[in-house]
Design an enzyme around this catalytic site. Structure first.
Site, PDB file in Angstrom:
ATOM      1  N   TYR A 113      42.321  41.865  48.318  1.00  0.00           N
ATOM      2  CA  TYR A 113      42.007  40.439  48.438  1.00  0.00           C
ATOM      3  C   TYR A 113      43.298  39.497  49.513  1.00  0.00           C
ATOM      4  O   TYR A 113      43.712  39.830  49.514  1.00  0.00           O
ATOM      5  CB  TYR A 113      43.071  39.747  47.100  1.00  0.00           C
ATOM      6  CG  TYR A 113      41.489  40.272  46.110  1.00  0.00           C
ATOM      7  CD1 TYR A 113      41.957  41.055  45.567  1.00  0.00           C
ATOM      8  CD2 TYR A 113      41.146  39.267  45.027  1.00  0.00           C
ATOM      9  CE1 TYR A 113      40.708  41.432  44.374  1.00  0.00           C
ATOM     10  CE2 TYR A 113      40.872  38.979  44.010  1.00  0.00           C
ATOM     11  CZ  TYR A 113      40.241  40.557  43.518  1.00  0.00           C
ATOM     12  OH  TYR A 113      39.782  41.089  42.383  1.00  0.00           O
ATOM     13  N   GLU A 119      34.068  42.889  50.925  1.00  0.00           N
ATOM     14  CA  GLU A 119      33.991  43.797  50.986  1.00  0.00           C
ATOM     15  C   GLU A 119      33.081  44.277  52.016  1.00  0.00           C
ATOM     16  O   GLU A 119      31.205  44.324  51.654  1.00  0.00           O
ATOM     17  CB  GLU A 119      33.432  44.563  49.201  1.00  0.00           C
ATOM     18  CG  GLU A 119      35.101  43.903  48.906  1.00  0.00           C
ATOM     19  CD  GLU A 119      34.307  43.359  47.258  1.00  0.00           C
ATOM     20  OE1 GLU A 119      33.992  44.010  46.770  1.00  0.00           O
ATOM     21  OE2 GLU A 119      34.386  42.231  47.479  1.00  0.00           O
ATOM     22  N   ASP A 135      29.860  35.236  44.968  1.00  0.00           N
ATOM     23  CA  ASP A 135      30.460  37.002  44.446  1.00  0.00           C
ATOM     24  C   ASP A 135      28.935  37.319  45.388  1.00  0.00           C
ATOM     25  O   ASP A 135      27.972  37.745  43.838  1.00  0.00           O
ATOM     26  CB  ASP A 135      30.399  36.795  43.535  1.00  0.00           C
ATOM     27  CG  ASP A 135      31.011  38.495  42.872  1.00  0.00           C
ATOM     28  OD1 ASP A 135      31.081  38.634  43.560  1.00  0.00           O
ATOM     29  OD2 ASP A 135      31.900  38.605  41.661  1.00  0.00           O
ATOM     30  N   GLN A 156      29.936  42.184  50.698  1.00  0.00           N
ATOM     31  CA  GLN A 156      29.999  41.061  49.814  1.00  0.00           C
ATOM     32  C   GLN A 156      31.245  40.113  50.101  1.00  0.00           C
ATOM     33  O   GLN A 156      32.253  40.404  50.085  1.00  0.00           O
ATOM     34  CB  GLN A 156      31.111  42.241  48.280  1.00  0.00           C
ATOM     35  CG  GLN A 156      30.469  40.936  47.445  1.00  0.00           C
ATOM     36  CD  GLN A 156      29.566  41.164  46.299  1.00  0.00           C
ATOM     37  OE1 GLN A 156      28.163  41.483  47.093  1.00  0.00           O
ATOM     38  NE2 GLN A 156      29.421  40.306  44.970  1.00  0.00           N
ATOM     39  N   HIS A 196      31.503  49.031  40.804  1.00  0.00           N
ATOM     40  CA  HIS A 196      32.777  49.926  41.237  1.00  0.00           C
ATOM     41  C   HIS A 196      32.993  51.538  40.926  1.00  0.00           C
ATOM     42  O   HIS A 196      34.531  51.015  41.150  1.00  0.00           O
ATOM     43  CB  HIS A 196      33.825  48.798  40.997  1.00  0.00           C
ATOM     44  CG  HIS A 196      34.107  47.408  41.826  1.00  0.00           C
ATOM     45  ND1 HIS A 196      33.023  47.341  43.058  1.00  0.00           N
ATOM     46  CD2 HIS A 196      34.475  46.325  41.843  1.00  0.00           C
ATOM     47  CE1 HIS A 196      33.131  45.955  43.512  1.00  0.00           C
ATOM     48  NE2 HIS A 196      33.589  45.475  42.440  1.00  0.00           N
ATOM     49  N   ASN A 256      30.607  47.408  43.960  1.00  0.00           N
ATOM     50  CA  ASN A 256      29.123  46.707  43.422  1.00  0.00           C
ATOM     51  C   ASN A 256      28.710  47.695  42.479  1.00  0.00           C
ATOM     52  O   ASN A 256      29.144  48.598  41.514  1.00  0.00           O
ATOM     53  CB  ASN A 256      28.927  45.908  44.432  1.00  0.00           C
ATOM     54  CG  ASN A 256      28.746  44.842  43.673  1.00  0.00           C
ATOM     55  OD1 ASN A 256      28.052  44.516  43.139  1.00  0.00           O
ATOM     56  ND2 ASN A 256      29.303  43.824  43.958  1.00  0.00           N
ATOM     57  N   ARG A 257      27.936  46.587  41.955  1.00  0.00           N
ATOM     58  CA  ARG A 257      26.527  46.512  40.843  1.00  0.00           C
ATOM     59  C   ARG A 257      25.602  47.617  40.946  1.00  0.00           C
ATOM     60  O   ARG A 257      24.502  48.142  42.271  1.00  0.00           O
ATOM     61  CB  ARG A 257      26.348  45.932  39.924  1.00  0.00           C
ATOM     62  CG  ARG A 257      28.003  45.243  39.390  1.00  0.00           C
ATOM     63  CD  ARG A 257      27.067  43.751  38.315  1.00  0.00           C
ATOM     64  NE  ARG A 257      28.662  43.060  38.190  1.00  0.00           N
ATOM     65  CZ  ARG A 257      29.112  42.652  39.000  1.00  0.00           C
ATOM     66  NH1 ARG A 257      29.400  42.578  40.313  1.00  0.00           N
ATOM     67  NH2 ARG A 257      30.110  41.350  38.835  1.00  0.00           N
ATOM     68  N   HIS A 292      38.379  47.074  49.106  1.00  0.00           N
ATOM     69  CA  HIS A 292      38.557  45.046  48.182  1.00  0.00           C
ATOM     70  C   HIS A 292      39.937  44.888  47.690  1.00  0.00           C
ATOM     71  O   HIS A 292      40.483  44.842  47.453  1.00  0.00           O
ATOM     72  CB  HIS A 292      38.437  46.090  46.467  1.00  0.00           C
ATOM     73  CG  HIS A 292      37.924  45.059  45.957  1.00  0.00           C
ATOM     74  ND1 HIS A 292      38.374  43.956  45.621  1.00  0.00           N
ATOM     75  CD2 HIS A 292      36.617  45.365  44.935  1.00  0.00           C
ATOM     76  CE1 HIS A 292      37.518  42.995  44.781  1.00  0.00           C
ATOM     77  NE2 HIS A 292      36.582  43.906  44.327  1.00  0.00           N
TER      78      HIS A 292
HETATM   79  C1  GLA Z   1      33.318  42.094  42.959  1.00  0.00           C
HETATM   80  C2  GLA Z   1      32.147  41.842  42.336  1.00  0.00           C
HETATM   81  C3  GLA Z   1      33.179  40.891  41.368  1.00  0.00           C
HETATM   82  C4  GLA Z   1      34.392  41.398  40.433  1.00  0.00           C
HETATM   83  C5  GLA Z   1      35.295  41.810  41.857  1.00  0.00           C
HETATM   84  C6  GLA Z   1      36.562  41.888  40.996  1.00  0.00           C
HETATM   85  O1  GLA Z   1      33.751  41.235  44.249  1.00  0.00           O
HETATM   86  O2  GLA Z   1      31.072  41.150  42.182  1.00  0.00           O
HETATM   87  O3  GLA Z   1      32.091  40.395  40.656  1.00  0.00           O
HETATM   88  O4  GLA Z   1      33.922  42.669  40.301  1.00  0.00           O
HETATM   89  O5  GLA Z   1      34.924  42.517  42.483  1.00  0.00           O
HETATM   90  O6  GLA Z   1      36.438  41.543  39.916  1.00  0.00           O
END
Ligand code: GLA
Length: 391
Positions: free
Chosen positions: A222, A356, A291, A328, A146, A120-121, A220
């Protein structure tokens, strides 16, 4: 070292040298409805192609004693497929992804990968550690996301098979150089995936460093427990979390930890993902859905339940256990029908969701959050388990 010619499963089987194998046995066939018949635990490996700069990529095929199967490749330490039974014993692949390596390399929103050095950020791609300011690669507007431009999801990991009495798996390794994507210190990491006979995908993470550095590794995947038949809005989610980390417009946490109670962020009771996703609640409206990082209810660093997901049509249940303090939950908001995935399936809006497990985003800039700084002489060690059953 044994060298085996491996079974071809659609791709070219190769003779592998030192990295090789383990067991050449044919995977016991587990067809629909034959769950009672014990399958043979198995791990095989074969080529999955190569990167543009000629690095060979391999895929491991794992089968547990109940016939669950996983395909996991060395590029990005990525789970390419995971087949688990539904309530009728019918196997279905419950993760989004592609049929071939080139598609992953071309354009993947982190499908099934390991994310690092920091999941994440990190706001504005900057943080200060022990008095020094570090500047990271920015790849999400002005922010670092990421791990940057070439995160752990885009590198080829070293690999070795794992065979335990109750599980089969693969252990991946990666050495992230001092300065890579702007991070200080050489980080040596391993990620071990295990497919256990309790029908779990267990992920064990270990890392050490030679300079202090932030570390926040996650998986990560899905998920789509229908087997990719429709979007994920009817999946029923429970999160063992009483608080969350609200974000600003750039999805950077504000630093507050409000209670979820009385908001659409409250998943403490089983709730369909789609039930409130179009609400006017500013936090999800601005980001186009969920998100966010949820703060898990936990007392310490032990493994605890983070989430439970139930999909009514298939009866599949996934439970997530972790040592991490947060998760997340991302509802696949950026999937918009432009990606054609496995078997030609078009991944429409919210076709998969992510859970996540992690430390909170932007922790290096938020002293009030649990620390993500790893120091020389210390070991980063964490684990997450995705457990599958039916109801
Ligand atoms: C994470 C981020 C999202 C996005 C996804 C992938 O969950 O928080 O904003 O970047 O990964 O697209």
């Amino acid at each position: 070292m044994r060298m085996k010619r491996l079974r071809s499963i659609g791709w070219t089987a190769v003779v592998l040298g030192t990295a090789a194998l383990l067991c050449s046995c044919r995977t016991a066939g587990l067809g629909a409805g034959t769950r009672e018949a014990k399958a043979k635990m198995d791990v095989t490996v074969e080529s999955f192609g190569q990167t543009a700069d000629g690095q060979q990529v391999r895929i491991y095929h794992l089968t547990n004693s109940n016939g669950l199967k996983a395909g996991i490749m060395t590029y990005g330490a990525t789970v390419v497929s995971l087949e688990v039974p539904d309530k009728n014993g019918q196997l279905g692949d419950i993760v989004l992804g592609y049929d071939n390596l080139q598609a992953y390399i071309r354009n993947s929103p982190y499908f099934g990968t390991i994310v690092g050095r920091y999941g994440n950020r990190i706001g504005k791609g900057k943080f200060t550690l022990d008095g020094t300011e570090y500047t990271l690669a920015t790849n999400n507007g002005e922010n670092h996301l990421h791990g940057g431009l070439k995160g752990f999801d885009k590198v080829v990991w070293t690999d070795e098979p794992v065979r335990r009495s109750d599980a089969v798996g693969v252990k991946f390794g990666y050495v992230s150089k001092d300065g890579e994507e702007g991070y200080p210190g050489t980080l040596k990491g391993t990620v071990t995936y295990l497919l256990t006979n309790k029908n779990e995908l267990r992920i064990e993470y270990v890392a050490t460093t030679d300079k202090p550095t932030p570390v926040n590794l996650t998986h990560h995947g899905y998920w789509n427990l229908t087997g990719g038949r429709r979007d994920i809005l009817e999946h029923v989610l429970t999160l063992n979390a009483g608080k969350f980390t609200p974000v600003d417009k750039g999805l950077i946490p504000t630093g507050e930890l409000p209670a979820v109670k009385g908001t659409v962020m409250d998943f403490t009771r089983p709730t369909a993902i789609g039930a409130r996703i179009e609400s006017d609640f500013e936090q999800i409206k601005s980001g186009g859905g969920y998100d966010h990082n949820w703060v898990l209810n936990k007392g310490g660093k032990d493994m605890t339940l983070a989430a439970r997901v139930y999909e009514p049509t298939s009866g599949r249940v996934m439970e997530v256990f972790t040592k991490e303090p947060g998760v997340q939950f991302y509802s696949g908001n950026f999937l918009d029908g432009t990606i054609t995935g496995k078997g030609g399936t078009i991944y429409q809006h919210r076709w998969g969701f992510c859970l996540e497990t992690q430390h909170y985003p932007d922790s290096p800039n938020k002293p009030q959050f649990p620390t993500t700084i790893l120091r020389p002489g210390r070991k980063y060690e964490t684990a997450t388990v995705y457990r599958f059953s039916v109801k």
